[in-house]
Design a protein around this motif. Structure first.
Motif, short mmCIF file in Angstrom:
data_model
loop_
_atom_site.label_atom_id
_atom_site.label_comp_id
_atom_site.label_asym_id
_atom_site.label_seq_id
_atom_site.Cartn_x
_atom_site.Cartn_y
_atom_site.Cartn_z
N PHE A 151 0.82 -1.26 -0.45
CA PHE A 151 -0.56 -0.36 0.11
C PHE A 151 1.24 1.40 0.12
O PHE A 151 2.06 1.38 1.00
CB PHE A 151 -0.87 -0.21 1.22
N SER A 152 0.45 2.13 -0.79
CA SER A 152 0.98 3.53 -0.86
C SER A 152 0.15 4.14 -1.59
O SER A 152 0.32 4.22 -2.89
CB SER A 152 2.79 3.39 -0.94
N ASN A 153 -0.58 5.86 -1.11
CA ASN A 153 -1.06 6.60 -2.16
C ASN A 153 0.11 7.53 -2.18
O ASN A 153 -1.21 8.90 -2.50
CB ASN A 153 -1.94 6.15 -1.65
N ASN A 154 1.53 7.68 -2.07
CA ASN A 154 1.75 8.93 -2.62
C ASN A 154 2.98 8.80 -3.10
O ASN A 154 4.12 8.67 -2.90
CB ASN A 154 1.97 9.09 -0.45
N GLU A 155 2.77 9.17 -4.57
CA GLU A 155 3.29 9.04 -5.11
C GLU A 155 4.93 9.96 -5.25
O GLU A 155 6.27 9.82 -5.80
CB GLU A 155 3.13 9.00 -6.41
N LEU A 156 4.94 11.06 -4.20
CA LEU A 156 6.21 12.00 -3.51
C LEU A 156 7.08 10.83 -2.97
O LEU A 156 8.33 11.69 -1.86
CB LEU A 156 5.91 13.05 -3.19
N SER A 157 6.41 9.75 -2.27
CA SER A 157 7.15 9.29 -0.80
C SER A 157 7.15 7.52 -1.49
O SER A 157 7.14 7.44 -2.31
CB SER A 157 5.92 9.08 0.46
N THR A 158 8.50 6.81 -0.61
CA THR A 158 9.44 5.85 -0.99
C THR A 158 8.98 4.59 -0.09
O THR A 158 9.22 3.93 -0.08
CB THR A 158 10.92 5.39 -1.74
N GLN A 159 7.86 5.62 0.94
CA GLN A 159 7.84 4.55 1.59
C GLN A 159 6.67 3.51 1.48
O GLN A 159 5.48 4.15 0.43
CB GLN A 159 7.30 4.98 3.04
N TYR A 160 6.23 2.77 1.88
CA TYR A 160 4.79 1.75 1.81
C TYR A 160 4.40 0.52 2.86
O TYR A 160 5.91 0.76 4.47
CB TYR A 160 5.71 1.06 0.39
N ALA A 161 3.44 0.75 3.07
CA ALA A 161 2.83 -0.36 4.13
C ALA A 161 2.34 -1.84 2.87
O ALA A 161 2.18 -1.81 1.75
CB ALA A 161 2.03 0.25 4.86
N VAL A 162 3.06 -2.83 4.46
CA VAL A 162 2.26 -4.19 3.47
C VAL A 162 1.71 -4.84 4.31
O VAL A 162 1.51 -5.18 5.24
CB VAL A 162 4.20 -5.32 3.45
N ARG A 163 0.05 -5.29 3.88
CA ARG A 163 -0.78 -6.37 4.40
C ARG A 163 -1.34 -5.64 5.56
O ARG A 163 -0.96 -6.60 6.59
CB ARG A 163 -0.69 -7.44 4.46
N GLY A 164 -1.21 -4.24 5.92
CA GLY A 164 -2.35 -3.88 6.66
C GLY A 164 -1.23 -3.02 7.99
O GLY A 164 -1.52 -2.68 8.48
N GLY A 165 0.21 -3.52 7.54
CA GLY A 165 1.08 -2.72 9.12
C GLY A 165 1.46 -1.58 8.04
O GLY A 165 0.35 -0.79 7.35
N ASN A 166 2.66 -0.24 8.64
CA ASN A 166 2.80 0.89 8.28
C ASN A 166 3.91 0.77 7.91
O ASN A 166 5.03 -0.25 7.60
CB ASN A 166 2.25 1.75 9.76
N TYR A 167 4.50 2.08 8.23
CA TYR A 167 6.28 2.22 6.94
C TYR A 167 6.95 2.06 8.22
O TYR A 167 8.29 1.40 7.62
CB TYR A 167 5.86 3.11 7.01
N ASP A 168 7.04 2.08 9.36
CA ASP A 168 7.78 1.64 10.37
C ASP A 168 7.95 -0.25 10.47
O ASP A 168 9.33 -0.40 11.16
CB ASP A 168 8.27 1.30 12.16
N GLU A 169 7.07 -1.76 9.43
CA GLU A 169 7.47 -2.63 9.86
C GLU A 169 8.04 -3.18 9.30
O GLU A 169 7.99 -4.25 8.79
CB GLU A 169 5.62 -2.79 9.59
N ASN A 170 8.55 -2.45 8.03
CA ASN A 170 9.42 -3.21 7.05
C ASN A 170 10.90 -3.62 6.77
O ASN A 170 11.63 -2.60 6.93
CB ASN A 170 9.50 -2.69 5.60
N LEU A 171 11.30 -4.95 6.37
CA LEU A 171 13.00 -4.82 7.05
C LEU A 171 13.22 -5.05 5.16
O LEU A 171 13.36 -4.68 4.58
CB LEU A 171 13.69 -5.98 7.24
N VAL A 172 14.59 -4.22 5.24
CA VAL A 172 15.06 -3.53 4.46
C VAL A 172 16.94 -4.02 4.03
O VAL A 172 17.94 -3.79 5.24
CB VAL A 172 14.77 -2.20 3.78
N TYR A 173 17.57 -5.06 3.56
CA TYR A 173 18.59 -5.67 3.06
C TYR A 173 19.18 -4.91 1.99
O TYR A 173 18.42 -5.31 0.91
CB TYR A 173 19.27 -6.82 3.88
N ILE A 174 21.07 -5.00 2.33
CA ILE A 174 21.49 -4.63 0.71
C ILE A 174 22.57 -5.50 0.71
O ILE A 174 23.03 -5.42 1.85
CB ILE A 174 22.25 -3.13 0.29
N ASN A 175 23.04 -6.50 0.29
CA ASN A 175 23.93 -7.46 0.80
C ASN A 175 24.08 -7.40 2.41
O ASN A 175 25.68 -7.81 2.36
CB ASN A 175 25.32 -7.05 0.02
#
Length: 822
Positions: A151-175
Motif C-alpha cells: 500500500f502507498s497512495n503517495n507518489e512523492l514518498s518511497t515508503q510503503y505499507a504491507v498487508r495492513g502494517g505501517n511504514y515502520d514494519e518493513n525490513l530492508v537489506y543490501i547485501n
C-alpha cells in the motif's frame, strides 16, 4: 475506474508477430575442488562460447527469453551442465561452478521472466523492471507499489505499507546489511531519494509475510537487495527534468578488486509546483554511494558499503485554495501563508562485510555497520484561512469562486526539532549446506544512541483573540472579567530525550529439500530471539526478551501441470524502536513491549506456457492476528504512536498476480489484492486501521511496435479503494473514520533505443562507443486524476471543530529523460 482505457487492457493480449533476438550475460569464477580458480575452462551455449581467464573469471553472452543449456568443460575434470535456464534481456546471472572429479548435473535451475522460482514464497524482480518502469519516484519502491498487498497512495514518498502494517514494519537489506530511514520526515515531498540506488541493483527479493527466521524482527515484510558485482568497466548516466545520476563500475586487471559507485541528484519542484499550494520551493536532494569488493583469495572477500545523503528542504508557502465538500454543500478552504520551513536530513552509513568460503559447503560472514543521522526541522508558518461557500452555478462567471465566508481565523505553527541518532551493528552469519540440508545461523549486537529535542506549538486566533486550550485551568469569563494569564499554545509539545538501547539477537534455522513419492518437498524451521535494554537520562532501565518460531513448507507434486503449494506460519515480534517509545507528550516509555503478530500464509504457484512463452500465476491467502499493538495516528507519512500496547488487531486478505512475457522479450503483470485490517483500542470495539486498503489493482505492462522494436512503451496503472483519511496527531481515531476517495493513477513512459543489444554501430561512427543510448518522455498521472493522500486538519475558530481538508497529490506532469551506458 473510469480512468482505465479498455484499449490499454486489450494490449495485454495483443500477440506480437515480430521480435528480434535479445541477449543476457552469465558470469562468475570457475573453481576446482580445492576452491582455487581454474583457468582455460571452455564454456559453451549453442553458438556462443568463451574461456575462463587465469583467475577463473568468465563472461558469456547468451540468448535471452528462451530455454538454454550452458556446459563447462576442462581437461581432467568432469563437465558441469547448467540446464533449463531462461534469462531476461540484459540480465546478468552469476554462477560460480566447482569442477570435481565426479560429474555434476545442475538440473532444474529455472530462471523465467518472473525471476528465479523460490519455494520460500519470495517475489523476485529483475533490475530492468526496477530501472525502466516510470513513476514519480522511479526505482525499487515504485515497482513494489504495483504488487498486491503493498500500500502507498503517495507518489512523492518511497515508503510503503504491507498487508495492513505501517511504514515502520518493513525490513530492508543490501547485501546482508540492514539499512535505515530518517526519523523525522513528515511529508512525502521532504523525502527526496530512497536509500536503494536502482542503477546499482543486480537482484531484488521481496516477501510480504511469512518470511524466514534469518530475517530480522519486523511485523510485515522483507526487501532483500543485491548490488551488482562488476565484471568490466562500465559507466551509466541518466538525466531528466527531475534530476540526474551516474553509476560507475570498475574491476582491476587481476579481477581482485571491483568497485560500484553511484551519485544522484533530485529536484521535486516539477511535482510540487503542480499541487494546490503555491510555494517558493527550493529542495536539494543528493547522495553518494559505493560498494567495494576486494578478493584476497577465492576464499576470502572483503566488502565495503558506504553512503552519504543530504536532503535540504526549503519551502515558503504562499497561497492555497482547496474545493471540497459535496455537490449539495460545496465548500472551499482559502489559505494565505507567511513564514517558511527549513528542514535538513543528513545521513551517513559505512559497513564492512567479510566473507570466508571455508569450502563449498561452509560459508562464514562477519558484518559491521555504523549509521548516523542528523535531522533538523525548523519552521514558522502563519496561515490565515477562510472557510467559505463557492459558486456552483454553471452559467455564472464566478464559477468555483468564493461567494460567502463561513469563518476566518489564523493558525501559527512553530517547530524546533533536532535529532541525532547513532546506530552500531556487529553481526556474524553462517551457512552450511550438505546432502540437500542447509543450516543457517547468526548472532548480532546493536547499539542505539538517540538524542532528541522536540518543540512544537500551535496557536490559533480569531478576531484578535488567542484561543486557549480546552482545559479547566483556562476557563474564563471574558469579556465580562479580565483574564491576564500568559498566552499559551492551543496545542504544544516540548521534550528532551537521551535514550540508549542495547540489543542482542540471534537466529537458527534448518531447511531441507527432498523427494517423497515422486513429489519434491521443502521445509524450513527456525527460531529468532532478542533481548534488549532501554536506558538513558531520567529513564528507568528496562529489559525485555522475545522468541519468534517460524516455519515454511512447500510441495511440488508430480503432476503434468507445474504446480507448487506453500504454507508458512510464524510468531513475529517487533521490539520498539525509538519513535515507538515516545508518547503523545514526547515522554519515552521504556516499558513498551514488542508488538506481536501470528502469520498464516497459504500460497499456490502455477507455471504454464501461453503463446510458447512462460507465465506464472501466484495466489496467496493470509491471516494475521496482532496483540500488544502500539496504536498510532498517520498524517501524510508521519507516524505518531500512543506507546501503551493497549490494542489488538487483525488483518486478512488474498493476493493474486499473473505475470510473464505477454510480449516476447518483456515482462508484464496484473495483480489484484483484497485486504481488511481493523484494531480494537482499550476494548472500545473494532475500527479500521490507517492502512485498511480494501481493494487494489495494479497493472505493469511493457510493449514495443513490431515494425519499430526499438520504440518501447512502459505503463503502470493503479487503482485502490480509499483508506481512512488519518487523524490529527494523537487524536482519538474513533472520531476520525471517514475514508478518502478511491486512488486512480496511470504513468506512461515512451523510450526510443538508439543504441542497444540489437543495434550497434561500426568503428568510426560517433555512436560506436555507446553500449546503450535511449531517450524519451514520461507522463505522470496521465489522466490527471485528483488523488488525495491524507487530510489537513483546520479548526473552526468558533466551534473548535476540526475539518478534514483533502491534500490532493500531483496533477499531470511531463518529464523528459535520457540514459546512456558506456
Amino acid at each position: 475506474m473510469k480512468c482505465f482505457n479498455p484499449l490499454l487492457i486489450l494490449l495485454l493480449i495483443w500477440p506480437v508477430l515480430l521480435v528480434q533476438a535479445q541477449t543476457a550475460s552469465i558470469t562468475g569464477i570457475v573453481l576446482d575442488e580445492d576452491n582455487n580458480p581454474l583457468p582455460n575452462v571452455n564454456i559453451t551455449s549453442e553458438n556462443s562460447g568463451t574461456f575462463s581467464d587465469a583467475d577463473g573469471f568468465y563472461l558469456l553472452e547468451v540468448r535471452a527469453d528462451s530455454e538454454i543449456t550452458v556446459t563447462f568443460t576442462h581437461l581432467g575434470h568432469k563437465d558441469v551442465v547448467l540446464e533449463k535456464l531462461i534469462l531476461t534481456t540484459n540480465e546478468t546471472y552469476a554462477f560460480n561452478p566447482v569442477m570435481k572429479t565426479d560429474a555434476i548435473q545442475v538440473d532444474g535451475v529455472v530462471v523465467t521472466p518472473t525471476g528465479e522460482r523460490s519455494v520460500e514464497g519470495i517475489v523476485t524482480l529483475t533490475p530492468e523492471i526496477v530501472q525502466k518502469i516510470p513513476g514519480a519516484n522511479a526505482g525499487v519502491e515504485n515497482v513494489l507499489k504495483l504488487l498486491p498487498g503493498v500500500f502507498s497512495n503517495n507518489e512523492l514518498s518511497t515508503q510503503y505499507a504491507v498487508r495492513g502494517g505501517n511504514y515502520d514494519e518493513n525490513l530492508v537489506y543490501i547485501n546482508d546489511i540492514e539499512v535505515y530511514r530518517p526519523f523525522l520526515v513528515r511529508s512525502g515531498q521532504q523525502e527526496g531519494l530512497s536509500f536503494v540506488n536502482s542503477s546499482m541493483v543486480q537482484g531484488l527479493k521481496f516477501s510480504s509475510g511469512g518470511f524466514q527466521s534469518q530475517y530480522g524482527d519486523k511485523l510485515s515484510s522483507v526487501l532483500d537487495i543485491t548490488y551488482k558485482t562488476p565484471t568490466r568497466f562500465e559507466l551509466q548516466a541518466e538525466g531528466s527534468l527531475l534530476g540526474a545520476g551516474a553509476t560507475l563500475e570498475t574491476i582491476s586487471k587481476s579481477k581482485n578488486f571491483s568497485s560500484l559507485s553511484g551519485v544522484r541528484y533530485r529536484d521535486n519542484s516539477l511535482f510540487v509546483n503542480s499541487q494546490q499550494t503555491t510555494t517558493n520551493f527550493n529542495p536539494a536532494f543528493a547522495d553518494l554511494q559505493s560498494y567495494l569488493t576486494y578478493r584476497f583469495s577465492s576464499k576470502v572477500h572483503l566488502n565495503f558499503l558506504g553512503n552519504f545523503s543530504i536532503n535540504n528542504y526549503r519551502n515558503r508557502p504562499l497561497t492555497r485554495q482547496t474545493n471540497f465538500g459535496t455537490i449539495t454543500d460545496p465548500q472551499a478552504l482559502l489559505v494565505f501563508y507567511e513564514g517558511q520551513e527549513k528542514n535538513t536530513y543528513t545521513t551517513t552509513m559505512g559497513a564492512l562485510k567479510a566473507d570466508y568460503f571455508v569450502n563449498d559447503e561452509l560459508n562464514l560472514k562477519l558484518i559491521s555497520s555504523l549509521y548516523h543521522t542528523r535531522e533538523e526541522e525548523y519552521s514558522d508558518i502563519i496561515a490565515q484561512y477562510e472557510l467559505a461557500e463557492i459558486e456552483t452555478n454553471l452559467g455564472s462567471e464566478n464559477l468555483g469562486e468564493v461567494t460567502s465566508s463561513r469563518g476566518v481565523g489564523s493558525q501559527f505553527n512553530r517547530a524546533r526539532n533536532d535529532l541525532d541518532a547513532l546506530i552500531l551493528n556487529i553481526a556474524h552469519k553462517g551457512q552450511q549446506a550438505r546432502n540437500g540440508s542447509v543450516w543457517k545461523w547468526g548472532v548480532k549486537y546493536t547499539y542505539e544512541d538517540i538524542r532528541d529535542q522536540i518543540r512544537e506549538s500551535e496557536f490559533i486566533d480569531s478576531a484578535g483573540f488567542s484561543i486557549r486550550p480546552p482545559r479547566s485551568e483556562f476557563v474564563n469569563n471574558q469579556p465580562e472579567e479580565a483574564f491576564d494569564a500568559p498566552i499559551v499554545p492551543f496545542e504544544g509539545l516540548s521534550a528532551r530525550n537521551f535514550v540508549r538501547t542495547n540489543r542482542y539477537s540471534a537466529y537458527l534455522q534448518f531447511s531441507k529439500q527432498l523427494e517423497w513419492q515422486r513429489a519434491d518437498l521443502y521445509y524450513n524451521l527456525g527460531i529468532r530471539a532478542q533481548h534488549w535494554t532501554v536506558n538513558g537520562e531520567g529513564i528507568t532501565r528496562t529489559s525485555h526478551s522475545i522468541f519468534s518460531p517460524r516455519g515454511q513448507f512447500a510441495i511440488k507434486p508430480d503432476w503434468k501441470k507445474d504446480m507448487l503449494f506453500r504454507f508458512a506460519a510464524g510468531w513475529y515480534q517487533q521490539p520498539p524502536f525509538y519513535r515507538e517509545l515516545r508518547d503523545a507528550t514526547g515522554t519515552v516509555q521504556p516499558g513498551v513491549k514488542a508488538q506481536r503478530s501470528i502469520h498464516f500464509v497459504l500460497g499456490n504457484e502455477y507455471s504454464f506456457e501461453l503463446w510458447n512463452r512462460p507465465f506464472k500465476l501466484v495466489s496467496e491467502g493470509y491471516y494475521k492476528k496482532l496483540s500488544n499493538v502500539n496504536a498510532y495516528t498517520l498524517e501524510d507519512v508521519r507516524i505518531r504512536y500512543r506507546a501503551d500496547n493497549n490494542a489488538k488487531a487483525f488483518a486478512y486478505g488474498f493476493d493474486l498476480r499473473l505475470n510473464g512475457a505477454f510480449v516476447p522479450g518483456t515482462e508484464s503483470w496484473i495483480s489484484l489484492g483484497f485486504l481488511r485490517t481493523e484494531e480494537n483500542i482499550e476494548d472500545r470495539g473494532y475500527i479500521s486501521r490507517p492502512t485498511d486498503q480494501r481493494l487494489k489493482l495494479g497493472i505493469l505492462f511493457q510493449d514495443y511496435i513490431p515494425t519499430i522494436p526499438n520504440l518501447r512503451m512502459y505503463l503502470n496503472l493503479q487503482y485502490s479503494t480509499g483508506v481512512p483519511g488519518g487523524s490529527p496527531s494523537y487524536a482519538d481515531p474513533y472520531i476520525f473514520q471517514n475514508r478518502l476517495r478511491d486512488y486512480r493513477r496511470a504513468d506512461l513512459g515512451i523510450s526510443h533505443i538508439f543504441v542497444g543489444a540489437n543495434k550497434k554501430y561500426p568503428k568510426g561512427h560517433w555512436l560506436h562507443g555507446f553500449k546503450e543510448l535511449n531517450a524519451g518522455f514520461e507522463i505522470f498521472n496521465m489522466f490527471n486524476n485528483q488523488n488525495s493522500i491524507t487530510n489537513t486538519w483546520v479548526r473552526d475558530v468558533d466551534s473548535k471543530q476540526q475539518f478534514a481538508i483533502p491534500n490532493f497529490m500531483t496533477s499531470r506532469v511531463l518529464n523528459l529523460k535520457i540514459q546512456v551506458r558506456l
